[in-house]
Design a protein around this motif. Structure first.
Motif, PDB file in Angstrom:
ATOM      1  N   LEU A  66       0.804  -1.347  -0.071  1.00 47.99           N
ATOM      2  CA  LEU A  66       0.086  -0.088   0.098  1.00 47.99           C
ATOM      3  C   LEU A  66       0.900   1.133  -0.186  1.00 47.99           C
ATOM      4  CD1 LEU A  66      -2.523  -1.180   2.492  1.00 47.99           C
ATOM      5  CD2 LEU A  66      -3.006  -0.723   0.161  1.00 47.99           C
ATOM      6  N   ASN A  67       1.893   1.142   0.474  1.00 55.83           N
ATOM      7  CA  ASN A  67       2.821   2.497   0.505  1.00 55.83           C
ATOM      8  C   ASN A  67       3.907   2.170  -0.762  1.00 55.83           C
ATOM      9  OD1 ASN A  67       4.494   0.303   1.717  1.00 55.83           O
ATOM     10  ND2 ASN A  67       5.716   1.587   2.872  1.00 55.83           N
ATOM     11  N   ARG A  68       4.743   3.163  -1.040  1.00 56.86           N
ATOM     12  CA  ARG A  68       5.589   3.365  -2.331  1.00 56.86           C
ATOM     13  C   ARG A  68       6.639   2.206  -1.878  1.00 56.86           C
ATOM     14  NH1 ARG A  68      10.350   5.093  -4.934  1.00 56.86           N
ATOM     15  NH2 ARG A  68       9.496   5.610  -7.163  1.00 56.86           N
ATOM     16  N   VAL A  69       6.976   1.269  -2.866  1.00 59.73           N
ATOM     17  CA  VAL A  69       7.913   0.394  -2.863  1.00 59.73           C
ATOM     18  C   VAL A  69       9.112   0.978  -3.622  1.00 59.73           C
ATOM     19  CG1 VAL A  69       8.899  -2.088  -3.325  1.00 59.73           C
ATOM     20  CG2 VAL A  69       6.374  -1.423  -2.953  1.00 59.73           C
ATOM     21  N   PRO A  70      10.380   1.161  -2.847  1.00 60.11           N
ATOM     22  CA  PRO A  70      11.448   1.795  -3.585  1.00 60.11           C
ATOM     23  C   PRO A  70      12.029   0.864  -4.566  1.00 60.11           C
ATOM     24  CG  PRO A  70      11.869   1.591  -1.116  1.00 60.11           C
ATOM     25  CD  PRO A  70      10.516   0.616  -1.258  1.00 60.11           C
ATOM     26  N   ASP A  71      12.523   1.356  -5.602  1.00 60.32           N
ATOM     27  CA  ASP A  71      13.237   0.748  -6.604  1.00 60.32           C
ATOM     28  C   ASP A  71      14.117  -0.514  -6.396  1.00 60.32           C
ATOM     29  OD1 ASP A  71      11.457   2.346  -8.684  1.00 60.32           O
ATOM     30  OD2 ASP A  71      13.128   3.902  -8.773  1.00 60.32           O
ATOM     31  N   GLU A  72      14.869  -0.107  -5.341  1.00 58.91           N
ATOM     32  CA  GLU A  72      15.814  -1.159  -5.177  1.00 58.91           C
ATOM     33  C   GLU A  72      15.309  -2.365  -4.603  1.00 58.91           C
ATOM     34  OE1 GLU A  72      19.228  -1.356  -5.765  1.00 58.91           O
ATOM     35  OE2 GLU A  72      18.993   0.389  -6.731  1.00 58.91           O
ATOM     36  N   LEU A  73      14.259  -2.105  -3.865  1.00 54.66           N
ATOM     37  CA  LEU A  73      13.690  -3.310  -3.191  1.00 54.66           C
ATOM     38  C   LEU A  73      12.671  -4.240  -4.229  1.00 54.66           C
ATOM     39  CD1 LEU A  73      12.830  -4.953  -0.902  1.00 54.66           C
ATOM     40  CD2 LEU A  73      10.860  -3.450  -0.337  1.00 54.66           C
ATOM     41  N   LEU A  74      12.446  -3.322  -5.308  1.00 55.38           N
ATOM     42  CA  LEU A  74      11.850  -3.891  -6.554  1.00 55.38           C
ATOM     43  C   LEU A  74      12.651  -4.972  -7.377  1.00 55.38           C
ATOM     44  CD1 LEU A  74       9.429  -1.218  -8.021  1.00 55.38           C
ATOM     45  CD2 LEU A  74       8.670  -3.177  -6.690  1.00 55.38           C
ATOM     46  N   LYS A  75      13.957  -4.497  -7.335  1.00 55.92           N
ATOM     47  CA  LYS A  75      15.189  -5.053  -8.110  1.00 55.92           C
ATOM     48  C   LYS A  75      15.211  -6.368  -7.251  1.00 55.92           C
ATOM     49  CE  LYS A  75      17.250  -1.178 -10.386  1.00 55.92           C
ATOM     50  NZ  LYS A  75      18.605  -0.154 -10.413  1.00 55.92           N
ATOM     51  N   LYS A  76      15.270  -6.244  -5.984  1.00 53.07           N
ATOM     52  CA  LYS A  76      15.685  -7.449  -5.388  1.00 53.07           C
ATOM     53  C   LYS A  76      14.495  -8.459  -5.260  1.00 53.07           C
ATOM     54  CE  LYS A  76      18.063  -5.262  -1.460  1.00 53.07           C
ATOM     55  NZ  LYS A  76      18.221  -5.027   0.040  1.00 53.07           N
TER      56      LYS A  76
END
Length: 218
Positions: free
Chosen positions: A72-82
């Motif tokens: 529900l909150n913004r997911v950081p790009d680096e976490l998306l990559k993980k």
């Protein structure tokens, strides 16, 4: 021990609660990892229930196979990559969040942005609505609302169809039986009148429904 008992009694899959948004009993990373290892030894999959990005790291470290519900909150790009690097699927269940948003329970401000950036990063998405997971009516039959929200998030018609067939079967642990048209797989087939790659609404223009090779609607 409990996970092993549940699986050996016939459960197809386990779902673990990695939820720090509601309630104060949060499963530890060590327990989550032990459950995942137990399931994987029996060739079963584990879905991780999350609703906030801060819980995703635990799901990754535990080795979960998919994330149930978009953050529900913004997911950081680096976490998306993980997530992408870990090969974890994501089942956004936008419909349930939209329903809860209408009732003022949550905010859907980041749902489509998170999903769009995840797909752009190479993420694997599976379609699911969390049917009956909220105190409101869900659309029965073809989940066209979910499909068009996925389209709005930036997914292509082709990607959406793959997410609702091949990827959904993989998430359910049925990739060897369902999800694609291949020799040896169960012949569950939807035949539509017009090309859904041109307009996803064509998925509702059904010509044939084939279940296990038998026409059940014509």
């Amino acid at each position: 021990v409990e996970a092993d008992r549940i699986l050996k009694k016939g459960a197809d899959q386990l779902k673990i609660m990695l939820e720090s948004n509601w309630g104060n009993k949060v499963m530890s990373e060590a327990i989550a990892r032990t459950i995942v290892e137990t399931a994987h030894k029996l060739d079963k999959k584990v879905s991780a229930h999350i609703s906030l990005s801060r819980d995703i790291e635990t799901a990754i470290k535990a080795g979960a196979d998919d994330l149930a519900h978009m953050a529900l909150n913004r997911v950081p790009d680096e976490l998306l990559k993980k997530i992408v690097e870990a090969g974890i699927y994501w089942t956004p269940t936008i419909e349930v969040w939209k329903g809860l948003t209408k009732r003022g329970i949550v905010s859907d401000a980041y749902l489509l942005d998170n999903l769009g950036r995840f797909v752009k990063a190479g993420g694997k998405v599976a379609l699911g609505t969390d049917y009956a997971g909220g105190p409101f009516p869900f659309e029965m039959g073809m989940p066209i609302k979910e499909i068009f929200w996925m389209l709005e998030a930036g997914m292509s018609p082709s990607d959406i169809i793959v997410s609702s067939t091949k990827n959904a079967a993989e998430v359910c642990g049925l990739g060897n039986e369902l999800g694609t048209l291949e020799r040896g797989k169960i012949a569950d087939i939807l035949v539509v009148e017009e090309n859904p790659l041109e307009n996803l609404a064509n998925l509702k223009k059904v010509r044939l429904v084939i279940k296990k090779g038998v026409i059940i609607r014509e």
